[in-house]
Scaffold this motif. Sequence first.
Motif: not given
Length: 165
Positions: A24-45
């Motif tokens: 999954t991905f989400a845009i939070v405060s302008g940052a791209l957050r990439l997460s695993a299926s269990d919700g663990t954030e993997l990468l942030s840009y």
Amino acid sequence: KKACPGPLAEQETAVLADLDRVATFAIVSGALRLSASDGTELLSYLPGLSGLADTTWTATGVNNGKGGVASVPAGVVITADFAADGQLSGTGGCNAYSTTWATSGTDGLELGPVAATAKACEGAAGTAEGEYFAALEAATTYSIDGRTLTLRDKAGATQVTFELA
């Protein structure tokens, strides 16, 4: 393919492994957050800077007028706030200052005359401020590399280095 040295190769391997796990991905405060299926954030840009407008910087080095760039002395704070309306303001280490700014081409920078308050400045703050104002007057180009801004003169000599505040 390109071979990268130790730590860089390790970082690349880790990023590629994490990319394979992104669900999954989400845009939070302008940052791209990439997460695993269990919700663990993997990468942030974070988005990169596209220019000087609406940025604030703290100087890390100033051309000392003797052929080198010296670190800003401990306890001295030099700032630059590039407003979107073309105003540049901040502190020179002792006094508040303001001027105008405009860019041209890919890296051209034009600064107007610097106006500053007239508080007497002694010691390291006074010396750093004088060098900073002279460096600003000489600056004709800029470059942004990540969180670092470098102002250079027409010959390419570094005048001021900043870190994003």
